[in-house]
Design a protein around this motif. Structure first.
Motif, PDB file in Angstrom:
ATOM      1  N   ALA A   5      14.066 -12.344   2.433  1.00 41.64           N
ATOM      2  CA  ALA A   5      14.385 -12.325   3.859  1.00 41.64           C
ATOM      3  C   ALA A   5      14.646 -10.892   4.279  1.00 41.64           C
ATOM      4  O   ALA A   5      15.179 -10.084   3.515  1.00 41.64           O
ATOM      5  N   GLY A   6      14.261 -10.575   5.502  1.00 36.99           N
ATOM      6  CA  GLY A   6      14.476  -9.218   5.979  1.00 36.99           C
ATOM      7  C   GLY A   6      14.364  -9.145   7.487  1.00 36.99           C
ATOM      8  O   GLY A   6      13.637  -9.918   8.117  1.00 36.99           O
ATOM      9  N   LEU A   7      15.107  -8.209   8.065  1.00 35.87           N
ATOM     10  CA  LEU A   7      15.085  -7.962   9.503  1.00 35.87           C
ATOM     11  C   LEU A   7      14.999  -6.461   9.705  1.00 35.87           C
ATOM     12  O   LEU A   7      15.837  -5.710   9.179  1.00 35.87           O
ATOM     13  N   ARG A   8      13.994  -5.995  10.423  1.00 37.73           N
ATOM     14  CA  ARG A   8      13.852  -4.552  10.616  1.00 37.73           C
ATOM     15  C   ARG A   8      13.055  -4.278  11.885  1.00 37.73           C
ATOM     16  O   ARG A   8      12.355  -5.149  12.416  1.00 37.73           O
ATOM     17  N   THR A   9      13.163  -3.042  12.336  1.00 38.16           N
ATOM     18  CA  THR A   9      12.414  -2.564  13.497  1.00 38.16           C
ATOM     19  C   THR A   9      11.638  -1.320  13.091  1.00 38.16           C
ATOM     20  O   THR A   9      12.192  -0.420  12.442  1.00 38.16           O
ATOM     21  N   SER A  13       6.754  -1.320  -3.245  1.00 38.83           N
ATOM     22  CA  SER A  13       6.729  -1.146  -1.794  1.00 38.83           C
ATOM     23  C   SER A  13       5.952  -2.250  -1.098  1.00 38.83           C
ATOM     24  O   SER A  13       5.940  -2.323   0.127  1.00 38.83           O
ATOM     25  N   LEU A  14       5.272  -3.120  -1.869  1.00 36.61           N
ATOM     26  CA  LEU A  14       4.487  -4.204  -1.278  1.00 36.61           C
ATOM     27  C   LEU A  14       5.190  -5.548  -1.370  1.00 36.61           C
ATOM     28  O   LEU A  14       4.580  -6.580  -1.107  1.00 36.61           O
ATOM     29  N   ASN A  15       6.463  -5.563  -1.755  1.00 41.11           N
ATOM     30  CA  ASN A  15       7.153  -6.846  -1.807  1.00 41.11           C
ATOM     31  C   ASN A  15       7.259  -7.427  -0.394  1.00 41.11           C
ATOM     32  O   ASN A  15       7.138  -6.704   0.596  1.00 41.11           O
ATOM     33  N   PRO A  16       7.484  -8.741  -0.266  1.00 42.29           N
ATOM     34  CA  PRO A  16       7.300  -9.419   1.028  1.00 42.29           C
ATOM     35  C   PRO A  16       8.109  -8.875   2.193  1.00 42.29           C
ATOM     36  O   PRO A  16       7.709  -9.031   3.345  1.00 42.29           O
ATOM     37  N   THR A  17       9.258  -8.263   1.929  1.00 39.07           N
ATOM     38  CA  THR A  17      10.081  -7.805   3.051  1.00 39.07           C
ATOM     39  C   THR A  17      10.160  -6.288   3.126  1.00 39.07           C
ATOM     40  O   THR A  17      10.978  -5.745   3.876  1.00 39.07           O
ATOM     41  N   ALA A  18       9.314  -5.575   2.371  1.00 42.20           N
ATOM     42  CA  ALA A  18       9.307  -4.117   2.421  1.00 42.20           C
ATOM     43  C   ALA A  18       8.706  -3.645   3.744  1.00 42.20           C
ATOM     44  O   ALA A  18       7.957  -4.375   4.404  1.00 42.20           O
ATOM     45  N   ASP A  77       8.455   5.434  11.747  1.00 36.59           N
ATOM     46  CA  ASP A  77       9.771   5.442  11.110  1.00 36.59           C
ATOM     47  C   ASP A  77       9.691   5.511   9.591  1.00 36.59           C
ATOM     48  O   ASP A  77      10.472   6.213   8.944  1.00 36.59           O
ATOM     49  N   TYR A  78       8.747   4.759   9.002  1.00 35.52           N
ATOM     50  CA  TYR A  78       8.678   4.660   7.549  1.00 35.52           C
ATOM     51  C   TYR A  78       7.489   5.417   6.957  1.00 35.52           C
ATOM     52  O   TYR A  78       7.497   5.747   5.775  1.00 35.52           O
ATOM     53  N   LEU A  79       6.470   5.686   7.742  1.00 34.11           N
ATOM     54  CA  LEU A  79       5.240   6.292   7.222  1.00 34.11           C
ATOM     55  C   LEU A  79       5.126   7.764   7.557  1.00 34.11           C
ATOM     56  O   LEU A  79       4.148   8.404   7.170  1.00 34.11           O
TER      57      LEU A  79
END
Length: 756
Positions: free
Chosen positions: A441-445, A530-535, A475-477
């Motif tokens: 589970a994850g929540l992000r913007t 880095s490819l896990n479902p909520t990354a 933000d992440y890339l």
């Protein structure tokens, strides 16, 4: 098998060489030049004179008083009309040039103006390689939504992602459609959760035209166009009138209904309402493997658009909402029970979407030297998905918001123009997944800010140059540059060469974009954490370089076009779902090397009045870098050919038929690291007959996959879907056989004041 393949390759090469030789020979044919003058030829030419053939206007003369007549036939009667003047009628006897002299005349005659727009044409003035696809081309397709409307287009391939949902994915230049930027009136359309199902959610009868560009596109609309751009233009209240209705039914029980109505509110505002509803009530299992070849489900999509125009101000607004349900799996699966608690295997995906789009533009007062405008484009969608495949779940909610500010200025004397602006994209993700009994589970913007600049130069009709660059910070890339260049050169009035190069990249969210890969019992492995479902999203980026040559000419006094294009794509980062390390595992990897070379030759000819033919051959060489070395990408044909025939009679009957042949594809087997197994080549024929009854009614009857070709046993180990060998994703051919359908179109016209 090897000898047969070699022989087939030799035959293809021989036919290809013969076709090129024939093309070179027939290209020497010249159209008929109709020259219109006043008094005597020494008195000078008459521009914008109407040329009339057999009492039907076919075009107007250019600035030199010449009209190039490409559809001439011996025996045709030709004359010219101009304000207060007309020429004598001349019978064409096969001459290469006809001179028509205008004389004063007070006789006024009614002339029927007939639109002769090609169903698909290359935009001669565009700096990029751009196909204009109109509604006439879409009506030639054998079916309904946009995922089923490209069977006659050799530039785009259509593949089936799995044997459970039957989802169709579009591919451009031999690569997944996720590397093609898709837009609705130049606004982002399919992203994230909508990526795979989006084309199936837009009915073809809603579409007025499309523009397909190959290669890296303009930087103005984003950085995601690696292999090309597809811009979809829906029916517009500015030009559409009255109401339109469509009903479609096929023999499996699938039913679709479409309606569109357009109302001018006042002098400034116009609105249109579009409704689509489709239903697959019953799952179909033709091959008896207890898995549905065609799943069940339903889709409802509603859209309301508004246009505003008041002098220098213009605005376009969209509001839309949809609900989409797909179901598949074993025939006796009970979807009313909770997912993940049954011994049977099923798949369900539910999506709900609400969205808003808007464009507002202001045109500054004109001057003799410059033209300037400024505009803002806004888009927002909220999408929810509840999905399971077996015991795995992919639930997600995506809020996606986009704003783009564009300032444009054109120097008319120097023949230059500039476009400057900035873009912001915001994606908010709320993810809840279950893979192999583990919850994620994850929540992000994620926010992507960008600025761009583009400079165009058209010093003459023969030459054009477009340079663009944009810088985006994710933000992440991180910060990334996207340079683009396009060059156009007209060899003659009927021959164009284009070159392009550029870099594109996208933020990838693998599991919401490739849900269909879960239609197997493979255990998911994260080779890259880095490819896990909520990354956070992962970057996919590539360079694209290509060129094209287009030549219009007359063949047997009829218009013909030959097109050749070649594009290469080289990835420095790509997310790859590897099914070849082990037969019971799916390894998610970040590839550092992959690419593709795609070459297409296409010939179109109006063989006679109202009859067109289309022949095309495409060669594709895709590859990926594996630890074992470079290998051919699976499930992509090196060779593809298309033959299309389209005819309309004077009595308004229509006949459309297209044959697609696909060569062998490398397949994935139960043997790990087996890179030498190929599927057979196969051909599929689609055809339909239609009839226009007056100005309001049209009926049609047709068939997809007319000769009922099927991939045998598309599902591996269907008898044990939770066992180690089950896999429904190894698809290289059709999973549904012949589909027979009927349909009706109805139009109710109204005047521009809203009265029927």
């Amino acid at each position: 098998m090897g000898m047969a393949a070699t022989t087939g390759m030799g035959t293809i090469r021989t036919r290809g060489i013969f076709a090129l030789i024939c093309t070179s020979a027939i290209a020497q044919a010249q159209p008929v030049r109709v020259k219109v003058y006043e008094g005597s030829e020494d008195d000078g030419p008459v521009p914008q004179a109407m040329v009339v053939v057999n009492d039907t206007a076919v075009g107007a003369t250019d600035a030199s008083g010449v009209f190039v007549w490409t559809t001439a036939e011996p025996g045709d009667r030709v004359k010219a009309l101009f304000a207060g003047s007309r020429s004598e009628e001349v019978t064409h006897r096969g001459e290469r040039e006809i001179a028509l002299r205008l004389q004063a005349s007070l006789e006024l005659q009614a002339v029927e103006i007939v639109e002769a727009t090609d169903a698909v044409r290359i935009d001669a003035k565009a700096l990029d390689f751009r196909q204009q696809i109109n509604a006439r081309e879409l009506r030639r397709a054998a079916c309904c939504n946009l995922s089923e409307s490209f069977e006659n287009n050799p530039s785009i391939d259509v593949s089936i992602t799995d044997a459970v949902t039957g989802t169709r994915e579009l591919e451009l230049l031999g690569l997944s459609g996720r590397f093609m930027q898709t837009q609705l009136d130049l606004l982002p359309l399919f992203r994230g959760l909508s990526l795979k199902r989006g084309f199936a959610q837009i009915p073809g009868v809603w579409v007025s035209s499309m523009q397909l560009s190959k290669g890296a596109g303009s930087v103005v609309y984003g950085h995601e166009s690696t292999t090309g751009q597809l811009n979809i233009e829906l029916l517009d209240p500015e030009t559409a009138e009255g109401s339109r209705f469509n009903l479609y039914v096929n023999h499996t029980g699938r039913t679709e209904f479409n309606a569109a109505t357009f109302v001018p509110v006042d002098d400034n505002w116009k609105t249109g309402f579009l409704v689509h509803a489709s239903n697959n009530p019953t799952a179909v299992d033709r091959n008896g493997d207890r898995f549905a070849d065609q799943g069940s489900g339903h889709l409802v999509h509603m859209l309301n658009r508004w246009n505003y125009s008041n002098g220098s101000w213009e605005a376009k607004l969209f509001v839309r909402a949809l609900q989409d349900v797909q179901r598949g799996g074993q025939s006796d699966f009970d979807f009313d029970e909770s997912a993940g608690t049954q011994d049977r295997w099923g798949l369900e995906r539910k999506q709900q979407l609400v969205g808003f789009s808007g464009k507002l533009g202001y045109l500054f007062p004109e001057s003799a030297r410059t033209e300037r405008s400024i505009g803002i484009m806004l888009n927002g969608t909220q999408t929810q998905q509840w999905a399971f495949a077996g015991h795995n779940r992919v639930d997600a909610e995506q809020g996606s918001y986009y704003a783009n500010l564009i300032y444009e200025s054109a120097d008319l004397r120097r023949k230059m123009d500039w476009r400057l602006g900035g873009t912001v994209v915001l994606d908010r993700w709320d993810l809840s997944h279950r893979f192999d009994s583990v919850d994620y589970a994850g929540l992000r913007t994620e926010t992507d800010w960008g600025v761009f600049g583009e400079w165009g130069w058209n010093p003459s009709e023969a030459f054009g140059l477009l340079l663009g660059i944009r810088a985006d910070h994710h933000d992440y890339l991180g910060t990334r540059l996207s340079p683009r260049i396009h060059l156009r050169y007209a060899v003659s009035d009927s021959s164009w060469i284009r070159l392009s190069a550029g870099r594109g990249w996208r933020a990838s969210q693998p599991w919401v974009e490739q849900f269909e890969l879960l239609a197997s019992s493979r255990v998911v492995r994260w080779d890259d954490p880095s490819l896990n479902p909520t990354a956070p999203s992962q970057a996919e980026s590539a360079w694209n370089i290509g060129g094209s040559w287009v030549r219009d000419f007359a063949l047997d006094f009829r218009k013909a076009t030959v097109t050749f294009d070649v594009f290469g794509t080289w990835f420095d980062a790509m997310v790859w779902a590897d099914r070849e390390v082990a037969s019971d595992a799916l390894h998610m990897r970040n590839l550092q090397g992959a690419g593709n070379l795609s070459a297409l030759v296409q010939f179109e000819w109006q063989i006679r009045r109202r009859m067109d033919v289309r022949w095309a051959y495409k060669y594709t060489e895709p590859w990926i870098e594996r630890p074992e070395g470079q290998v051919h990408t699976p499930f992509v044909s090196r060779h593809r050919a298309l033959m299309g025939w389209f005819y309309e009679t004077r009595s308004r009957w229509g006949f459309d038929a297209a044959l697609q042949w696909r060569g062998p594809q490398r397949t994935v087997t139960s043997n790990p690291l087996d890179f030498n197994t190929f599927s057979p080549g196969f051909a599929v024929v689609n055809a339909q007959i239609k009839k226009q009854w007056g100005e309001q009614w049209e009926t049609y009857l047709g068939a997809e996959n007319l000769f009922d070709f099927l991939q045998s046993d598309p599902i591996v180990a269907p008898e044990d879907p939770y066992g180690p060998g089950f896999d429904a994703t190894l698809i290289w051919g059709p999973v549904m056989g012949r589909i027979v359908f009927v349909g009706v179109n109805f139009r109710l016209e109204s005047d521009r004041n809203g009265a029927d």
